[in-house]
Design a protein around this motif. Structure first.
Motif, PDB file in Angstrom:
ATOM      1  N   ASN A  86     -70.510 -17.874-105.707  1.00 45.23           N
ATOM      2  CA  ASN A  86     -71.970 -17.925-105.780  1.00 45.23           C
ATOM      3  C   ASN A  86     -72.479 -19.152-106.528  1.00 45.23           C
ATOM      4  N   CYS A  87     -71.603 -19.801-107.298  1.00 45.77           N
ATOM      5  CA  CYS A  87     -72.008 -20.983-108.069  1.00 45.77           C
ATOM      6  C   CYS A  87     -71.722 -22.283-107.331  1.00 45.77           C
ATOM      7  N   ARG A  88     -70.928 -22.213-106.288  1.00 44.56           N
ATOM      8  CA  ARG A  88     -70.542 -23.442-105.598  1.00 44.56           C
ATOM      9  C   ARG A  88     -71.639 -23.911-104.648  1.00 44.56           C
ATOM     10  N   PRO A  89     -71.684 -25.218-104.382  1.00 48.18           N
ATOM     11  CA  PRO A  89     -72.668 -25.724-103.420  1.00 48.18           C
ATOM     12  C   PRO A  89     -72.282 -25.344-102.001  1.00 48.18           C
ATOM     13  N   TRP A  90     -73.259 -25.422-101.107  1.00 49.64           N
ATOM     14  CA  TRP A  90     -72.989 -25.157 -99.695  1.00 49.64           C
ATOM     15  C   TRP A  90     -72.250 -26.330 -99.064  1.00 49.64           C
ATOM     16  N   LEU A  91     -72.545 -27.548 -99.548  1.00 47.63           N
ATOM     17  CA  LEU A  91     -72.007 -28.760 -98.930  1.00 47.63           C
ATOM     18  C   LEU A  91     -71.382 -29.645 -99.996  1.00 47.63           C
ATOM     19  N   LEU A  92     -70.203 -30.181 -99.701  1.00 51.52           N
ATOM     20  CA  LEU A  92     -69.516 -31.083-100.627  1.00 51.52           C
ATOM     21  C   LEU A  92     -69.133 -32.355 -99.884  1.00 51.52           C
ATOM     22  N   LEU A  93     -69.539 -33.492-100.433  1.00 52.64           N
ATOM     23  CA  LEU A  93     -69.196 -34.789 -99.854  1.00 52.64           C
ATOM     24  C   LEU A  93     -68.391 -35.589-100.868  1.00 52.64           C
ATOM     25  N   VAL A  94     -67.204 -36.048-100.468  1.00 54.30           N
ATOM     26  CA  VAL A  94     -66.388 -36.936-101.302  1.00 54.30           C
ATOM     27  C   VAL A  94     -65.941 -38.097-100.413  1.00 54.30           C
ATOM     28  N   PRO A  95     -66.744 -39.163-100.303  1.00 51.86           N
ATOM     29  CA  PRO A  95     -66.433 -40.240 -99.354  1.00 51.86           C
ATOM     30  C   PRO A  95     -65.081 -40.901 -99.590  1.00 51.86           C
ATOM     31  N   ALA A  96     -64.614 -40.913-100.848  1.00 55.09           N
ATOM     32  CA  ALA A  96     -63.354 -41.599-101.143  1.00 55.09           C
ATOM     33  C   ALA A  96     -62.140 -40.821-100.655  1.00 55.09           C
ATOM     34  N   CYS A  97     -62.321 -39.543-100.305  1.00 49.29           N
ATOM     35  CA  CYS A  97     -61.201 -38.704 -99.878  1.00 49.29           C
ATOM     36  C   CYS A  97     -61.323 -38.382 -98.396  1.00 49.29           C
ATOM     37  N   ASP A  98     -60.205 -38.330 -97.717  1.00 52.24           N
ATOM     38  CA  ASP A  98     -60.176 -37.886 -96.336  1.00 52.24           C
ATOM     39  C   ASP A  98     -60.565 -36.410 -96.278  1.00 52.24           C
ATOM     40  N   VAL A  99     -61.454 -36.058 -95.340  1.00 51.02           N
ATOM     41  CA  VAL A  99     -61.971 -34.687 -95.284  1.00 51.02           C
ATOM     42  C   VAL A  99     -60.855 -33.676 -95.051  1.00 51.02           C
ATOM     43  N   ASP A 100     -59.937 -33.977 -94.122  1.00 56.21           N
ATOM     44  CA  ASP A 100     -58.850 -33.031 -93.837  1.00 56.21           C
ATOM     45  C   ASP A 100     -57.959 -32.836 -95.057  1.00 56.21           C
ATOM     46  N   GLU A 101     -57.661 -33.948 -95.747  1.00 57.42           N
ATOM     47  CA  GLU A 101     -56.821 -33.857 -96.941  1.00 57.42           C
ATOM     48  C   GLU A 101     -57.520 -33.056 -98.037  1.00 57.42           C
ATOM     49  N   LEU A 102     -58.804 -33.314 -98.226  1.00 63.33           N
ATOM     50  CA  LEU A 102     -59.563 -32.591 -99.248  1.00 63.33           C
ATOM     51  C   LEU A 102     -59.667 -31.109 -98.894  1.00 63.33           C
ATOM     52  N   CYS A 103     -59.819 -30.818 -97.606  1.00 64.15           N
ATOM     53  CA  CYS A 103     -59.895 -29.420 -97.164  1.00 64.15           C
ATOM     54  C   CYS A 103     -58.601 -28.687 -97.496  1.00 64.15           C
ATOM     55  N   ARG A 104     -57.456 -29.331 -97.234  1.00 61.65           N
ATOM     56  CA  ARG A 104     -56.172 -28.707 -97.563  1.00 61.65           C
ATOM     57  C   ARG A 104     -56.044 -28.506 -99.069  1.00 61.65           C
ATOM     58  N   PHE A 105     -56.485 -29.503 -99.841  1.00 61.12           N
ATOM     59  CA  PHE A 105     -56.393 -29.417-101.294  1.00 61.12           C
ATOM     60  C   PHE A 105     -57.220 -28.241-101.820  1.00 61.12           C
ATOM     61  N   ILE A 106     -58.437 -28.098-101.311  1.00 65.23           N
ATOM     62  CA  ILE A 106     -59.318 -27.030-101.780  1.00 65.23           C
ATOM     63  C   ILE A 106     -58.755 -25.667-101.412  1.00 65.23           C
ATOM     64  N   ARG A 107     -58.190 -25.551-100.217  1.00 64.91           N
ATOM     65  CA  ARG A 107     -57.612 -24.270 -99.813  1.00 64.91           C
ATOM     66  C   ARG A 107     -56.401 -23.920-100.673  1.00 64.91           C
ATOM     67  N   GLU A 108     -55.588 -24.931-100.996  1.00 66.99           N
ATOM     68  CA  GLU A 108     -54.436 -24.678-101.862  1.00 66.99           C
ATOM     69  C   GLU A 108     -54.890 -24.267-103.256  1.00 66.99           C
ATOM     70  N   GLU A 109     -55.941 -24.930-103.762  1.00 63.07           N
ATOM     71  CA  GLU A 109     -56.446 -24.596-105.092  1.00 63.07           C
ATOM     72  C   GLU A 109     -57.081 -23.216-105.113  1.00 63.07           C
ATOM     73  N   GLY A 110     -57.530 -22.747-103.920  1.00 62.82           N
ATOM     74  CA  GLY A 110     -58.198 -21.454-103.859  1.00 62.82           C
ATOM     75  C   GLY A 110     -57.271 -20.280-104.073  1.00 62.82           C
ATOM     76  N   GLY A 111     -55.959 -20.507-104.019  1.00 62.54           N
ATOM     77  CA  GLY A 111     -54.992 -19.442-104.278  1.00 62.54           C
ATOM     78  C   GLY A 111     -55.133 -18.299-103.303  1.00 62.54           C
ATOM     79  N   GLN A 112     -55.391 -17.098-103.837  1.00 64.32           N
ATOM     80  CA  GLN A 112     -55.458 -15.895-103.016  1.00 64.32           C
ATOM     81  C   GLN A 112     -56.817 -15.696-102.363  1.00 64.32           C
ATOM     82  N   GLN A 113     -57.742 -16.604-102.600  1.00 67.76           N
ATOM     83  CA  GLN A 113     -59.081 -16.431-102.042  1.00 67.76           C
ATOM     84  C   GLN A 113     -59.041 -16.536-100.526  1.00 67.76           C
ATOM     85  N   PRO A 114     -59.719 -15.658 -99.784  1.00 67.16           N
ATOM     86  CA  PRO A 114     -59.715 -15.736 -98.325  1.00 67.16           C
ATOM     87  C   PRO A 114     -60.264 -17.065 -97.841  1.00 67.16           C
TER      88      PRO A 114
END
Length: 278
Positions: A86-114
């Motif tokens: 509920n605290c996270r933004p709806w949209l995240l932009l990180v131009p210096a990072c590849d979107v696919d790579e960042l997506c994988r990173f965020i999912r890995e960091e999410g642990g058990q989160q669906p």
């Protein structure tokens, strides 16, 4: 640095960087849209922005440079992912990072989160799609227009759910068509714009609307039959393009005087009706 809270109703965007050039780049992008619809707050410290999000600042988007005064983008994303959805933004932009790579990173960091929760709560954007993503945010926040409300009523009369995927594609196509020149091109001016907004192909949007047409033909409600009689010849095949033009024309029609409306089959003229005693 956080701007004052004077503009209620605006979409709040946090721009985070240690480089003033990044602020100017982001603001140049945002200026291509309705500037009054957005409120930008500027941060140099990742910790300050994370603290603001935890306090409930309603940022719908975070535009994040790779370099902050106290952390880099991956470290910020790692801490962001540990926060309540509920605290996270709806949209995240990180131009210096590849979107696919960042997506994988965020999912890995999410642990058990669906995964579905991660994708829904924090959509990853790129500079190429930023304008479409911001425009999509505006449309999702805006109250339905009169034309969209009328289209929702049409869909309900036809027996179709307004929130179904094909219906949603149609509603966005009609909204886009109403903004275009009367002689717009279906593929370039409408389907392509909606497809880019949803990050799907023109074929996918076209297919979704054609499935909607097939569903309406199968339901074949009286209101749908009446609509087709008004806009199609008896044996004409209703394509996506003809359907969008027909719906747009239907919404632009002036309301008819009930006395001038054609009678449905089986209706009697006033002088033909038998009046029963009360």
């Amino acid at each position: 640095m956080v701007n004052d809270e004077s503009s209620r109703g605006c979409l709040r965007i946090a721009i985070a960087s240690y480089d003033a050039r990044f602020f100017r780049i982001c603001q140049n992008y945002i200026s291509c849209l309705d500037r009054d619809a957005f409120r930008c707050d500027i941060y140099q410290s990742g910790k300050e922005l994370l603290a603001a999000l935890e306090r409930g600042f309603p940022y719908r988007a975070v535009l994040l440079d790779n370099a902050l005064s106290d952390m880099d983008a991956p470290a910020f994303c790692s801490q962001l992912q540990q926060m309540s959805p509920n605290c996270r933004p709806w949209l995240l932009l990180v131009p210096a990072c590849d979107v696919d790579e960042l997506c994988r990173f965020i999912r890995e960091e999410g642990g058990q989160q669906p995964e579905s929760d991660t994708v829904h709560k924090m959509k990853l954007s790129s500079l190429n799609s930023l304008l479409f993503d911001l425009q999509s945010m505006l449309q999702s926040q805006a109250a339905p227009t009169d034309s969209d409300a009328a289209l929702v009523r049409l869909l309900l009369c036809w027996g179709e759910a307004p929130g179904a995927l094909g219906s949603q594609y149609l509603r966005e196509c009609i909204a886009q068509a109403l903004r275009c020149d009367p002689h717009f091109a279906i593929r370039k001016d409408v389907l392509m714009v909606v497809g880019e907004r949803h990050k799907v192909s023109v074929t996918a949007v076209d297919s979704g609307i054609r499935r909607l047409i097939r569903s309406l033909n199968a339901l074949n409600k009286p209101a749908w039959q009446s609509f087709k009689r008004r806009h199609c010849s008896p044996h004409q095949h209703l394509t996506t393009g003809k359907f969008i033009y027909a719906v747009r024309d239907e919404l632009l029609m002036p309301p008819q005087d009930p006395a001038e409306q054609p009678l449905s089959e089986g209706d009697l003229q006033t002088h033909e009706r038998e009046f029963q005693p009360v």
